[in-house]
Design an enzyme around this catalytic site. Sequence first.
Site, PDB file in Angstrom:
ATOM      1  N   GLY A 182       0.820  -1.220   0.000  1.00  0.00           N
ATOM      2  CA  GLY A 182       0.000   0.000   0.000  1.00  0.00           C
ATOM      3  C   GLY A 182       0.842   1.253   0.000  1.00  0.00           C
ATOM      4  N   ALA A 183       1.850   1.297  -0.883  1.00  0.00           N
ATOM      5  CA  ALA A 183       2.795   2.426  -0.870  1.00  0.00           C
ATOM      6  C   ALA A 183       2.476   3.473  -1.925  1.00  0.00           C
ATOM      7  CB  ALA A 183       4.222   1.908  -1.055  1.00  0.00           C
ATOM      8  N   VAL A 242      -3.045  -7.718  -1.722  1.00  0.00           N
ATOM      9  CA  VAL A 242      -2.548  -8.465  -0.558  1.00  0.00           C
ATOM     10  C   VAL A 242      -3.534  -9.530  -0.073  1.00  0.00           C
ATOM     11  CG1 VAL A 242      -1.041  -6.601   0.280  1.00  0.00           C
ATOM     12  CG2 VAL A 242      -3.399  -6.767   1.140  1.00  0.00           C
ATOM     13  N   ASN A 269       1.521  -2.427   5.383  1.00  0.00           N
ATOM     14  CA  ASN A 269       0.816  -1.156   5.586  1.00  0.00           C
ATOM     15  C   ASN A 269      -0.548  -1.122   4.903  1.00  0.00           C
ATOM     16  OD1 ASN A 269       0.712   2.003   5.834  1.00  0.00           O
ATOM     17  ND2 ASN A 269       0.499   1.552   3.652  1.00  0.00           N
ATOM     18  N   SER A 315      -3.362   0.012  14.230  1.00  0.00           N
ATOM     19  CA  SER A 315      -4.048   1.292  14.492  1.00  0.00           C
ATOM     20  C   SER A 315      -4.306   1.423  15.982  1.00  0.00           C
ATOM     21  CB  SER A 315      -5.385   1.333  13.754  1.00  0.00           C
ATOM     22  OG  SER A 315      -6.153   2.428  14.218  1.00  0.00           O
ATOM     23  N   TYR A 344     -12.897  -3.195  11.763  1.00  0.00           N
ATOM     24  CA  TYR A 344     -11.547  -2.647  11.553  1.00  0.00           C
ATOM     25  C   TYR A 344     -10.697  -2.848  12.811  1.00  0.00           C
ATOM     26  CZ  TYR A 344      -8.089   1.113  10.579  1.00  0.00           C
ATOM     27  OH  TYR A 344      -6.937   1.848  10.371  1.00  0.00           O
ATOM     28  N   ALA A 359     -11.102  -5.107  15.082  1.00  0.00           N
ATOM     29  CA  ALA A 359     -10.818  -6.549  15.242  1.00  0.00           C
ATOM     30  C   ALA A 359      -9.638  -6.952  14.367  1.00  0.00           C
ATOM     31  CB  ALA A 359     -12.055  -7.366  14.867  1.00  0.00           C
ATOM     32  N   ALA A 360      -9.624  -6.454  13.122  1.00  0.00           N
ATOM     33  CA  ALA A 360      -8.508  -6.775  12.219  1.00  0.00           C
ATOM     34  C   ALA A 360      -7.205  -6.207  12.768  1.00  0.00           C
ATOM     35  CB  ALA A 360      -8.792  -6.202  10.828  1.00  0.00           C
TER      36      ALA A 360
HETATM   37  P1  NAP Z   1      -4.813   5.273   2.331  1.00  0.00           P
HETATM   38  O1  NAP Z   1      -4.305   6.640   2.104  1.00  0.00           O
HETATM   39  O2  NAP Z   1      -6.253   4.962   2.148  1.00  0.00           O
HETATM   40  O3  NAP Z   1      -3.921   4.238   1.459  1.00  0.00           O
HETATM   41  C1  NAP Z   1      -4.190   2.872   1.505  1.00  0.00           C
HETATM   42  C2  NAP Z   1      -3.138   2.123   0.745  1.00  0.00           C
HETATM   43  O4  NAP Z   1      -3.440   0.708   0.834  1.00  0.00           O
HETATM   44  C3  NAP Z   1      -3.104   2.455  -0.729  1.00  0.00           C
HETATM   45  O5  NAP Z   1      -1.770   2.472  -1.177  1.00  0.00           O
HETATM   46  C4  NAP Z   1      -3.860   1.297  -1.377  1.00  0.00           C
HETATM   47  O6  NAP Z   1      -3.442   0.986  -2.701  1.00  0.00           O
HETATM   48  C5  NAP Z   1      -3.452   0.158  -0.465  1.00  0.00           C
HETATM   49  N1  NAP Z   1      -4.374  -0.975  -0.544  1.00  0.00           N
HETATM   50  C6  NAP Z   1      -5.683  -1.027  -0.233  1.00  0.00           C
HETATM   51  N2  NAP Z   1      -6.160  -2.262  -0.454  1.00  0.00           N
HETATM   52  C7  NAP Z   1      -5.131  -3.005  -0.926  1.00  0.00           C
HETATM   53  C8  NAP Z   1      -4.990  -4.356  -1.337  1.00  0.00           C
HETATM   54  N3  NAP Z   1      -6.021  -5.213  -1.312  1.00  0.00           N
HETATM   55  N4  NAP Z   1      -3.770  -4.778  -1.775  1.00  0.00           N
HETATM   56  C9  NAP Z   1      -2.720  -3.927  -1.812  1.00  0.00           C
HETATM   57  N5  NAP Z   1      -2.791  -2.650  -1.425  1.00  0.00           N
HETATM   58  C10 NAP Z   1      -3.987  -2.186  -0.986  1.00  0.00           C
HETATM   59  O7  NAP Z   1      -4.484   4.787   3.831  1.00  0.00           O
HETATM   60  P2  NAP Z   1      -3.509   5.395   4.959  1.00  0.00           P
HETATM   61  O8  NAP Z   1      -4.266   6.373   5.755  1.00  0.00           O
HETATM   62  O9  NAP Z   1      -2.206   5.772   4.366  1.00  0.00           O
HETATM   63  O10 NAP Z   1      -3.333   4.100   5.885  1.00  0.00           O
HETATM   64  C11 NAP Z   1      -2.263   3.195   5.720  1.00  0.00           C
HETATM   65  C12 NAP Z   1      -2.320   2.173   6.854  1.00  0.00           C
HETATM   66  O11 NAP Z   1      -2.285   2.850   8.112  1.00  0.00           O
HETATM   67  C13 NAP Z   1      -3.614   1.344   6.844  1.00  0.00           C
HETATM   68  O12 NAP Z   1      -3.327   0.020   7.224  1.00  0.00           O
HETATM   69  C14 NAP Z   1      -4.453   2.027   7.914  1.00  0.00           C
HETATM   70  O13 NAP Z   1      -5.386   1.147   8.498  1.00  0.00           O
HETATM   71  C15 NAP Z   1      -3.386   2.456   8.913  1.00  0.00           C
HETATM   72  N6  NAP Z   1      -3.800   3.562   9.748  1.00  0.00           N
HETATM   73  C16 NAP Z   1      -4.093   4.794   9.232  1.00  0.00           C
HETATM   74  C17 NAP Z   1      -4.475   5.820  10.077  1.00  0.00           C
HETATM   75  C18 NAP Z   1      -4.791   7.199   9.575  1.00  0.00           C
HETATM   76  O14 NAP Z   1      -5.208   8.034  10.393  1.00  0.00           O
HETATM   77  N7  NAP Z   1      -4.634   7.500   8.315  1.00  0.00           N
HETATM   78  C19 NAP Z   1      -4.548   5.590  11.461  1.00  0.00           C
HETATM   79  C20 NAP Z   1      -4.238   4.333  11.959  1.00  0.00           C
HETATM   80  C21 NAP Z   1      -3.854   3.333  11.096  1.00  0.00           C
HETATM   81  P3  NAP Z   1      -4.170   1.674  -4.003  1.00  0.00           P
HETATM   82  O15 NAP Z   1      -3.736   3.112  -3.977  1.00  0.00           O
HETATM   83  O16 NAP Z   1      -3.628   0.949  -5.178  1.00  0.00           O
HETATM   84  O17 NAP Z   1      -5.631   1.508  -3.795  1.00  0.00           O
END
Ligand code: NAP
Length: 247
Positions: A12-13, A64, A90, A142, A155, A157-158
Amino acid sequence: MTQQKPLALVTGASRGIGAAIALRLARDGFHVAINYSTHEKKAREILEVIVQNGGTGVLCGFDVSKPDQVDEKFETLAKNNGTLAVLVNNAGITIDSLLLRLKNEDLDQILSIDLKGSIYCTRAAAKLMIKARQGSIIHISSVVGESGNAGQSAYAAAKAGLIGFSKSIAKELGSRQIRVNVVTPGFITTEMTETLTDAQKEAILRSVPLGFLGAPEDVSSLVAFLASPASRYITGQVIGVNGGMYM
Ligand code: NAP
């Protein structure tokens, strides 16, 4: 195999926190495999920034949640780019819903990507890292996996599942010098949190002692430390990056 740098794969980069982690690891001297699911163009833009800054990397698109794709991509990646030194799990999604309205398909999707996806990737990475007798695996969980949050039970739970998984794997793989740690971000400004209303953001800010929302770089700096030898004696840990909202 032409490059000699240690290889790091970030799932997810293409956007948000994962993109910041990829940029940081490239700056720290890793050859970075940039995973994405649908947004190839955005992933390519991240790779271009890495190269402009003198780093190296490769695009690595796969879903993934599809174990066959994961196994095949990890094998090909290692064959073409050398041993995997670092895996950052990620990739993640949120679909918020109160429990009584939670749809089966949404529950399945969240668990398949946020929990099972990280397990598939870790299993594929472990096969490679065991041979090399070294590695660092970092899960992006998270704060809600620790604290819980109304409307985010699936979410949470995961994300809580990742913690039990990570500690188990840290015990299984420690003797091979493979470290496994969990980072638990609080509210970080990305597309994932863009949908929050101003009222929701204000409510969140009231629960954050430091009084501001985090940036992706607040997470990537911790990941960089966990990926480096500076953290060689740290495994099985859960480390928050949350401005103090959960202690
Ligand atoms: P985001 O901006 O929505 O980006 C999500 C990323 O995950 C994207 O690169 C997306 O790829 C990728 N992705 C989604 N489904 C996928 C799959 N099936 N296979 C491969 N890649 C996949 O999210 P973010 O806010 O950066 O969050 C990143 C991580 O941090 C997540 O695990 C999230 O739960 C965790 N997190 C975020 C926050 C927050 O406040 N933002 C807080 C706590 C935890 P595409 O671009 O190709 O769709």
